[in-house]
Scaffold this active site. Structure first.
Site, mmCIF file in Angstrom:
data_model
loop_
_atom_site.group_PDB
_atom_site.id
_atom_site.type_symbol
_atom_site.label_atom_id
_atom_site.label_comp_id
_atom_site.label_asym_id
_atom_site.label_seq_id
_atom_site.Cartn_x
_atom_site.Cartn_y
_atom_site.Cartn_z
ATOM 1 N N SER A 138 0.857 -1.176 0.000
ATOM 2 C CA SER A 138 0.000 0.000 0.000
ATOM 3 C C SER A 138 0.892 1.224 0.000
ATOM 4 O O SER A 138 2.031 1.164 0.484
ATOM 5 C CB SER A 138 -0.912 0.009 1.228
ATOM 6 O OG SER A 138 -1.582 1.259 1.322
ATOM 7 N N HIS A 152 -6.123 0.668 -12.331
ATOM 8 C CA HIS A 152 -5.760 -0.644 -12.880
ATOM 9 C C HIS A 152 -4.675 -0.584 -13.948
ATOM 10 O O HIS A 152 -3.728 -1.365 -13.931
ATOM 11 C CB HIS A 152 -7.012 -1.339 -13.438
ATOM 12 C CG HIS A 152 -7.935 -1.830 -12.372
ATOM 13 N ND1 HIS A 152 -9.072 -2.554 -12.638
ATOM 14 C CD2 HIS A 152 -7.892 -1.700 -11.026
ATOM 15 C CE1 HIS A 152 -9.703 -2.843 -11.508
ATOM 16 N NE2 HIS A 152 -9.000 -2.328 -10.512
ATOM 17 N N LYS A 180 -12.021 -6.601 -11.666
ATOM 18 C CA LYS A 180 -13.026 -6.110 -12.618
ATOM 19 C C LYS A 180 -13.371 -4.657 -12.290
ATOM 20 O O LYS A 180 -13.443 -4.331 -11.105
ATOM 21 C CB LYS A 180 -14.344 -6.876 -12.485
ATOM 22 C CG LYS A 180 -14.306 -8.332 -12.459
ATOM 23 C CD LYS A 180 -15.525 -8.869 -11.737
ATOM 24 C CE LYS A 180 -15.670 -8.354 -10.330
ATOM 25 N NZ LYS A 180 -14.598 -8.674 -9.395
ATOM 26 N N ASP A 208 -18.907 -0.708 -12.565
ATOM 27 C CA ASP A 208 -18.808 -1.375 -11.271
ATOM 28 C C ASP A 208 -19.660 -2.628 -11.194
ATOM 29 O O ASP A 208 -19.248 -3.632 -10.630
ATOM 30 C CB ASP A 208 -19.235 -0.394 -10.176
ATOM 31 C CG ASP A 208 -18.313 -0.480 -8.993
ATOM 32 O OD1 ASP A 208 -18.589 -1.271 -8.096
ATOM 33 O OD2 ASP A 208 -17.293 0.234 -9.001
#
Lengths: 345, 345
Positions: free
Chosen positions: B53, B96, B114, B195
């Site tokens: 992170s 992404h 996704k 989403d």
């Protein structure tokens, strides 16, 4: 925000026995006319007094089968029969307008099979003639009068579903391709939209009201009638209905409503007596309702006839449950869809 | 015409234990990353070896919670970690592309949450980079790897459904309106299409292939992202998929296929391990299948990880079950829908 109900109310169903009784005349004996007469005689006090066909032998045979006193050899004879209160127009939909106008001109009330007419313009013509004559006129959208629908209507009006944002409904039936058959005939108003989609489209209008926009896409059958079509109806508030119909495949024949406070799923086949499940939005709470009357399948045709008799006894010229404006609006949606898929008669 | 089957075949499920094992690195610890790591450690031999992170404390806390050996304070450190075979990109989708490219440039295989990227152009960029680098890349479309989907795929390939003419699938989740939240943020790729609709749209592509036409209509949320959209996908042969998604209401999350020989209804929620019913066209014959494994809910995330490990051991650079072309094609559909509803970032 209302809490999810702990129980469903009882539907306020019109009793099928004991109310006002009409003497019915059936115009054009066919499969649906037989189911209708059977349902009336089996389940209600309504009585079919006469039947008419352009083929007198057909009328006589139908009358004998269903215990009907009179068989007329012409539609004109039936509408002129002084012992008939209301004419049930059960012919293919290409004949609805002419036959409804004939009955109305003779001063008869009319119950006209679905779809009410071939298009919205014809439907308006029938509605205007009925209003001018002061007779009762209604499309035979029997699903509207089933106990499950009466209860769904109440749940919607009581706000149990909150704001209904989405309706999904379908009716597809696989037909073997017969170029000469009624369902594939442009001249007889063939195609899935008029014959089948009238049910899920009615359901969408019933829940959401008349849509502001109709988007339709599909494919034609080889004869040029609409073979399969998907529609998205959108209201001014952005609520949507997705409707699907097909002559190429059997589809579940379900109807579902997603509201902000609850979801409702009408079980297959939603057009006939059955049941539904009311769920909390994410599905953890559920209430199921099931029609426990003896009426199943086309036995459910009885409810619309009893409702018509009651409406007429009350002096109404149309049904507040299924007004003419709704039949016209559904046909406007079908007109728009037929244009968009390229099937313009 | 095949007869309706007397029984369903056994799904050919990849065993979750005993096969090749990868050392996973998790990039961006959040809710989905936690569910993924839990599913892997609970149900498979796959092991998560490191997490990264940009906030080192967040990485350390996540590592402690899930029993992960290493916590990196930057994405660069994680992708450079020589003990990592594959990077799982679990960040919001606006990240992404950059993060997948970072991992690929470091020679790592990637599993990307996704939607694979914000749009088809970004997805193509990731795919090209992965191919050029010779590494494995896949979108984390876990539903594709569930036993029920493996079995549905087999039924489709075996022709049990005949010609699938219609797919209906939905995914709507009601979100309280928070203008600053990710789901409502145009900058973060918010909206229902990316989403939620990615699942039913993937299902439509999975059954019918890439559509020739996409028709979408819907309304935007106040922040400008797509709030509710209905889509009709049409293939060259005239088969259709109706897909619906919403941020305003919970929808059933079901998926159904109507074929010329049979119908198939995947139970709610179709995206997770569950069951389905195969019916003869008019519904008189039914076969139900239900997932009897211990994996439910997001436990089902395990299957895609084991599949990725096996694919990589076989020397593949993408999954034949969920190839990159499919992820790209689904994003092309989403791109088209976003344009049509007026949400163009």
């Amino acid at each position: 925000m209302s809490a999810f109900p702990s129980a469903l109310p009882e539907p306020d169903i019109t009793p099928l026995r004991g109310g006002p009784v009409l003497r019915w005349g059936v115009l054009a004996p066919g499969r649906i006319a037989g189911a209708f007469v059977w349902a009336l005689h089996q389940h209600t006090d309504q009585r079919v007094h006469a039947v008419a066909s352009r083929e007198p032998e057909r009328a006589r045979s139908f009358a004998a089968t269903y215990g009907i006193a009179r068989a007329h050899g012409s539609y004109e004879q039936l509408v002129a029969d002084p012992d008939i209160d209301i004419v049930y127009v059960a012919s293919p939909h290409s004949g609805h307008k002419a036959q409804a106008l004939l009955a109305i001109a003779a001063g008869k009330h009319v119950l006209v099979e679905k779809p009410f007419a071939l298009n919205a313009a014809e439907a308006r013509e029938i509605a205007q003639a009925a209003r001018a004559a002061g007779v009762f006129a209604m499309e035979a959208m029997w699903t509207r009068f089933l106990p499950q629908t009466v209860l769904i209507d109440r749940l919607l009006r009581d706000g149990v579903l909150g704001d209904p944002r989405l309706v999904v409904a379908d009716f597809g039936v696989r037909f073997d391709f017969e170029p000469e058959g009624r369902i594939f005939s442009p001249a007889l108003g063939g195609g899935a939209l008029l014959d089948l989609a009238v049910y899920p489209l009615w359901f969408a209008h019933f829940v959401l009201g008349t849509p502001a926009r109709v988007l339709a896409t599909g494919v034609l059958a080889k004869t040029g009638v609409d073979g399969q079509t998907a529609l998205v109806l959108t209201t001014d508030s952005g609520a949507q209905a997705l409707v699907h119909t097909s002559l190429f495949v059997d589809t579940p024949n379900e109807a579902a409503i997603s509201g902000t406070l609850a979801r409702l799923q009408v079980e297959s086949r939603f057009i006939a007596p059955g049941g539904f499940t009311l769920s909390s939005p994410t599905g953890e709470k559920r209430l199921r309702w099931s029609d426990s009357s003896a009426l199943s399948g086309s036995g459910g045709l009885a409810y619309q006839a009893t409702a018509a008799a009651r409406h007429i006894a009350e002096g109404l010229t149309e049904s507040p449950l299924h007004p003419l404006a709704r039949s016209i609006a559904v046909l406007e949606t079908i007109d728009a869809a037929r244009r968009q898929v390229g099937y313009v008669p």
